[in-house]
Design a protein around this motif. Structure first.
Motif, PDB file in Angstrom:
ATOM      1  N   ARG A 199     -59.108 -26.334  20.148  1.00  0.00           N
ATOM      2  CA  ARG A 199     -58.746 -25.022  20.683  1.00  0.00           C
ATOM      3  C   ARG A 199     -59.525 -23.883  20.037  1.00  0.00           C
ATOM      4  NH1 ARG A 199     -52.526 -25.765  22.555  1.00  0.00           N
ATOM      5  NH2 ARG A 199     -52.935 -27.749  23.520  1.00  0.00           N
ATOM      6  N   ASN A 200     -60.635 -24.228  19.399  1.00  0.00           N
ATOM      7  CA  ASN A 200     -61.506 -23.207  18.833  1.00  0.00           C
ATOM      8  C   ASN A 200     -62.665 -22.886  19.767  1.00  0.00           C
ATOM      9  OD1 ASN A 200     -59.991 -23.056  16.503  1.00  0.00           O
ATOM     10  ND2 ASN A 200     -61.223 -24.570  15.433  1.00  0.00           N
ATOM     11  N   ALA A 201     -62.820 -23.686  20.820  1.00  0.00           N
ATOM     12  CA  ALA A 201     -63.951 -23.494  21.734  1.00  0.00           C
ATOM     13  C   ALA A 201     -63.521 -23.826  23.156  1.00  0.00           C
ATOM     14  CB  ALA A 201     -65.111 -24.398  21.320  1.00  0.00           C
ATOM     15  N   ILE A 202     -64.235 -23.268  24.106  1.00  0.00           N
ATOM     16  CA  ILE A 202     -63.980 -23.543  25.515  1.00  0.00           C
ATOM     17  C   ILE A 202     -64.690 -24.837  25.890  1.00  0.00           C
ATOM     18  CG2 ILE A 202     -64.356 -22.727  27.871  1.00  0.00           C
ATOM     19  CD1 ILE A 202     -64.269 -19.869  26.706  1.00  0.00           C
ATOM     20  N   ALA A 203     -63.977 -25.758  26.516  1.00  0.00           N
ATOM     21  CA  ALA A 203     -64.573 -27.021  26.961  1.00  0.00           C
ATOM     22  C   ALA A 203     -65.164 -26.873  28.359  1.00  0.00           C
ATOM     23  CB  ALA A 203     -63.538 -28.143  26.952  1.00  0.00           C
ATOM     24  N   ARG A 204     -64.398 -26.251  29.263  1.00  0.00           N
ATOM     25  CA  ARG A 204     -64.889 -26.091  30.635  1.00  0.00           C
ATOM     26  C   ARG A 204     -64.173 -24.948  31.334  1.00  0.00           C
ATOM     27  NH1 ARG A 204     -61.315 -30.354  31.089  1.00  0.00           N
ATOM     28  NH2 ARG A 204     -59.929 -30.212  32.882  1.00  0.00           N
ATOM     29  N   LEU A 205     -64.809 -24.495  32.409  1.00  0.00           N
ATOM     30  CA  LEU A 205     -64.253 -23.461  33.264  1.00  0.00           C
ATOM     31  C   LEU A 205     -64.160 -24.023  34.670  1.00  0.00           C
ATOM     32  CD1 LEU A 205     -66.583 -20.540  32.126  1.00  0.00           C
ATOM     33  CD2 LEU A 205     -64.272 -20.982  31.313  1.00  0.00           C
ATOM     34  N   GLU A 206     -63.043 -23.794  35.343  1.00  0.00           N
ATOM     35  CA  GLU A 206     -62.844 -24.245  36.714  1.00  0.00           C
ATOM     36  C   GLU A 206     -62.598 -23.017  37.585  1.00  0.00           C
ATOM     37  OE1 GLU A 206     -59.534 -26.933  36.500  1.00  0.00           O
ATOM     38  OE2 GLU A 206     -60.600 -28.318  35.178  1.00  0.00           O
ATOM     39  N   ALA A 207     -63.603 -22.640  38.372  1.00  0.00           N
ATOM     40  CA  ALA A 207     -63.514 -21.443  39.213  1.00  0.00           C
ATOM     41  C   ALA A 207     -63.222 -21.862  40.647  1.00  0.00           C
ATOM     42  CB  ALA A 207     -64.823 -20.661  39.147  1.00  0.00           C
TER      43      ALA A 207
ATOM     44  N   GLY B 152     -53.177 -25.928  26.484  1.00  0.00           N
ATOM     45  CA  GLY B 152     -54.467 -25.417  26.034  1.00  0.00           C
ATOM     46  C   GLY B 152     -55.318 -24.833  27.145  1.00  0.00           C
ATOM     47  N   THR B 153     -54.690 -24.097  28.062  1.00  0.00           N
ATOM     48  CA  THR B 153     -55.445 -23.478  29.153  1.00  0.00           C
ATOM     49  C   THR B 153     -55.135 -21.987  29.214  1.00  0.00           C
ATOM     50  OG1 THR B 153     -53.717 -23.894  30.804  1.00  0.00           O
ATOM     51  CG2 THR B 153     -55.441 -25.584  30.556  1.00  0.00           C
ATOM     52  N   ALA B 154     -56.035 -21.288  29.859  1.00  0.00           N
ATOM     53  CA  ALA B 154     -55.828 -19.875  30.150  1.00  0.00           C
ATOM     54  C   ALA B 154     -56.270 -19.658  31.584  1.00  0.00           C
ATOM     55  CB  ALA B 154     -56.643 -19.003  29.203  1.00  0.00           C
ATOM     56  N   LEU B 155     -55.443 -18.965  32.377  1.00  0.00           N
ATOM     57  CA  LEU B 155     -55.751 -18.710  33.770  1.00  0.00           C
ATOM     58  C   LEU B 155     -56.064 -17.231  33.949  1.00  0.00           C
ATOM     59  CD1 LEU B 155     -55.952 -19.582  36.731  1.00  0.00           C
ATOM     60  CD2 LEU B 155     -53.500 -19.094  36.923  1.00  0.00           C
ATOM     61  N   TYR B 156     -57.326 -16.961  34.315  1.00  0.00           N
ATOM     62  CA  TYR B 156     -57.746 -15.601  34.648  1.00  0.00           C
ATOM     63  C   TYR B 156     -57.674 -15.475  36.160  1.00  0.00           C
ATOM     64  CZ  TYR B 156     -59.653 -15.033  29.939  1.00  0.00           C
ATOM     65  OH  TYR B 156     -59.810 -14.929  28.588  1.00  0.00           O
ATOM     66  N   SER B 157     -57.157 -14.354  36.641  1.00  0.00           N
ATOM     67  CA  SER B 157     -57.083 -14.157  38.094  1.00  0.00           C
ATOM     68  C   SER B 157     -57.379 -12.703  38.438  1.00  0.00           C
ATOM     69  CB  SER B 157     -55.715 -14.582  38.625  1.00  0.00           C
ATOM     70  OG  SER B 157     -54.692 -13.863  37.972  1.00  0.00           O
TER      71      SER B 157
ATOM     72  N   VAL C 200     -60.297 -24.179  30.158  1.00  0.00           N
ATOM     73  CA  VAL C 200     -59.717 -25.321  29.454  1.00  0.00           C
ATOM     74  C   VAL C 200     -60.367 -25.375  28.078  1.00  0.00           C
ATOM     75  CG1 VAL C 200     -59.351 -27.807  29.468  1.00  0.00           C
ATOM     76  CG2 VAL C 200     -59.376 -26.537  31.634  1.00  0.00           C
ATOM     77  N   TYR C 201     -59.532 -25.283  27.053  1.00  0.00           N
ATOM     78  CA  TYR C 201     -60.051 -25.282  25.691  1.00  0.00           C
ATOM     79  C   TYR C 201     -60.203 -26.700  25.170  1.00  0.00           C
ATOM     80  CZ  TYR C 201     -59.343 -20.295  25.640  1.00  0.00           C
ATOM     81  OH  TYR C 201     -59.427 -18.958  25.939  1.00  0.00           O
ATOM     82  N   ALA C 202     -61.127 -26.880  24.224  1.00  0.00           N
ATOM     83  CA  ALA C 202     -61.330 -28.171  23.563  1.00  0.00           C
ATOM     84  C   ALA C 202     -60.077 -28.510  22.768  1.00  0.00           C
ATOM     85  CB  ALA C 202     -62.549 -28.099  22.651  1.00  0.00           C
TER      86      ALA C 202
ATOM     87  N   ARG D 271     -65.964 -23.769  45.099  1.00  0.00           N
ATOM     88  CA  ARG D 271     -65.480 -24.130  43.765  1.00  0.00           C
ATOM     89  C   ARG D 271     -66.663 -24.350  42.836  1.00  0.00           C
ATOM     90  NH1 ARG D 271     -60.912 -26.784  41.638  1.00  0.00           N
ATOM     91  NH2 ARG D 271     -61.459 -27.879  39.729  1.00  0.00           N
ATOM     92  N   ALA D 272     -66.464 -24.074  41.537  1.00  0.00           N
ATOM     93  CA  ALA D 272     -67.473 -24.368  40.524  1.00  0.00           C
ATOM     94  C   ALA D 272     -66.780 -24.838  39.256  1.00  0.00           C
ATOM     95  CB  ALA D 272     -68.330 -23.152  40.231  1.00  0.00           C
ATOM     96  N   ASP D 273     -67.300 -25.908  38.678  1.00  0.00           N
ATOM     97  CA  ASP D 273     -66.802 -26.426  37.407  1.00  0.00           C
ATOM     98  C   ASP D 273     -67.937 -26.363  36.396  1.00  0.00           C
ATOM     99  OD1 ASP D 273     -64.135 -27.270  38.242  1.00  0.00           O
ATOM    100  OD2 ASP D 273     -65.194 -28.714  39.489  1.00  0.00           O
ATOM    101  N   TYR D 274     -67.743 -25.597  35.338  1.00  0.00           N
ATOM    102  CA  TYR D 274     -68.760 -25.383  34.314  1.00  0.00           C
ATOM    103  C   TYR D 274     -68.351 -26.167  33.076  1.00  0.00           C
ATOM    104  CZ  TYR D 274     -71.746 -22.603  31.088  1.00  0.00           C
ATOM    105  OH  TYR D 274     -72.661 -22.181  30.155  1.00  0.00           O
ATOM    106  N   ASP D 275     -69.082 -27.243  32.769  1.00  0.00           N
ATOM    107  CA  ASP D 275     -68.868 -28.047  31.568  1.00  0.00           C
ATOM    108  C   ASP D 275     -69.793 -27.462  30.505  1.00  0.00           C
ATOM    109  OD1 ASP D 275     -69.037 -29.947  29.491  1.00  0.00           O
ATOM    110  OD2 ASP D 275     -68.594 -31.592  30.879  1.00  0.00           O
ATOM    111  N   ILE D 276     -69.230 -26.723  29.577  1.00  0.00           N
ATOM    112  CA  ILE D 276     -70.038 -25.980  28.620  1.00  0.00           C
ATOM    113  C   ILE D 276     -70.794 -26.907  27.681  1.00  0.00           C
ATOM    114  CG2 ILE D 276     -69.935 -24.342  26.694  1.00  0.00           C
ATOM    115  CD1 ILE D 276     -67.787 -22.874  28.307  1.00  0.00           C
ATOM    116  N   ASP D 277     -70.154 -27.959  27.161  1.00  0.00           N
ATOM    117  CA  ASP D 277     -70.846 -28.882  26.251  1.00  0.00           C
ATOM    118  C   ASP D 277     -71.993 -29.607  26.943  1.00  0.00           C
ATOM    119  OD1 ASP D 277     -69.303 -28.185  24.085  1.00  0.00           O
ATOM    120  OD2 ASP D 277     -67.849 -29.808  24.404  1.00  0.00           O
TER     121      ASP D 277
END
Length: 163
Positions: free
Chosen positions: A83-91, A53-58, A78-80, A108-114
Motif C-alpha cells: 500500500r505504498n505504491a499504486i499497482a494499477r489503474l482501471e479507467a 486497498g482501493t481508491a475510487l476517483y469519479s 488499486v494499491y500494491a 476502458r483502459a487498464d494501466y499496469d504501472i509495474d
C-alpha cells in the motif's frame, strides 16, 4: 499482360490495401511513461476503501505522469500489497489517453504501472496526426513506445500525412 488482366490485378491490389488488418503493431513515438515521475490524480470525488486497498476517483478524472495524460469519468486505483505504491489503474466510462500529438480513446483502459502497459478495450480509436486506427483492443508498451492492436483493426492513412 492483357488489359482486362491488368485491370483485375490492379483491382485486387486495391482490395488488399483497403482491407482491414486483423492484428497490427504500431509505434507510439511520444507516448511513453516516465516511470520515475509522480502520478498525479485530480477528480470531483474520492472514495477510499481501506479494507481492499482501493481508491475510487469519479467525475472529471485526470491522471498525469510525465507527459502522459489519461482522463475518464471513473478510475479505480488499486494499491500494491504494501500500500505504498499504486499497482494499477482501471479507467471506465469512456477513456482518453494523450501524449504529444497522439491520442487514443476507448471504453476502458487498464494501466499496469509495474509492467508499464496500458490495455485499452472497446471501440479503440488511435489518432496519430492525420492518420487513424481502430480496433477492439490495444496494448501499449510504454517503455518501448509500441502498441499491439487486435480485434478487427482498420487503418486510415492520409496521403502525405504526418506519422
Amino acid at each position: 499482360m492483357p488489359s482486362n488482366l491488368r485491370l483485375l490485378a490492379a483491382a485486387a491490389a486495391l482490395v488488399l490495401l483497403a482491407a482491414p488488418i486483423h492484428a497490427q503493431e504500431v509505434t507510439f513515438g511520444t507516448m511513453r511513461a516516465d516511470s520515475d515521475a509522480p502520478v498525479e490524480v485530480s477528480a470531483d470525488q474520492l472514495s477510499v476503501n481501506q479494507s481492499d486497498g482501493t481508491a475510487l476517483y469519479s467525475g472529471n478524472v485526470v491522471i498525469g505522469q510525465g507527459e502522459m495524460r489519461l482522463s475518464a469519468p471513473r478510475v479505480l486505483v488499486v494499491y500494491a500489497e504494501t500500500r505504498n505504491a499504486i499497482a494499477r489503474l482501471e479507467a471506465t466510462g469512456g477513456v482518453t489517453l494523450v501524449s504529444g500529438t497522439e491520442a487514443a480513446e476507448a471504453e476502458r483502459a487498464d494501466y499496469d504501472i509495474d509492467a508499464g502497459t496500458v490495455t485499452m478495450s472497446g471501440n479503440v480509436l488511435l489518432t496519430q496526426g492525420d492518420n487513424a486506427l481502430t480496433s477492439e483492443r490495444m496494448v501499449v508498451d510504454l517503455d518501448s513506445g509500441t502498441a499491439q492492436m487486435d480485434g478487427r483493426v482498420r487503418t486510415v492513412l492520409q496521403p502525405g500525412g504526418s506519422e
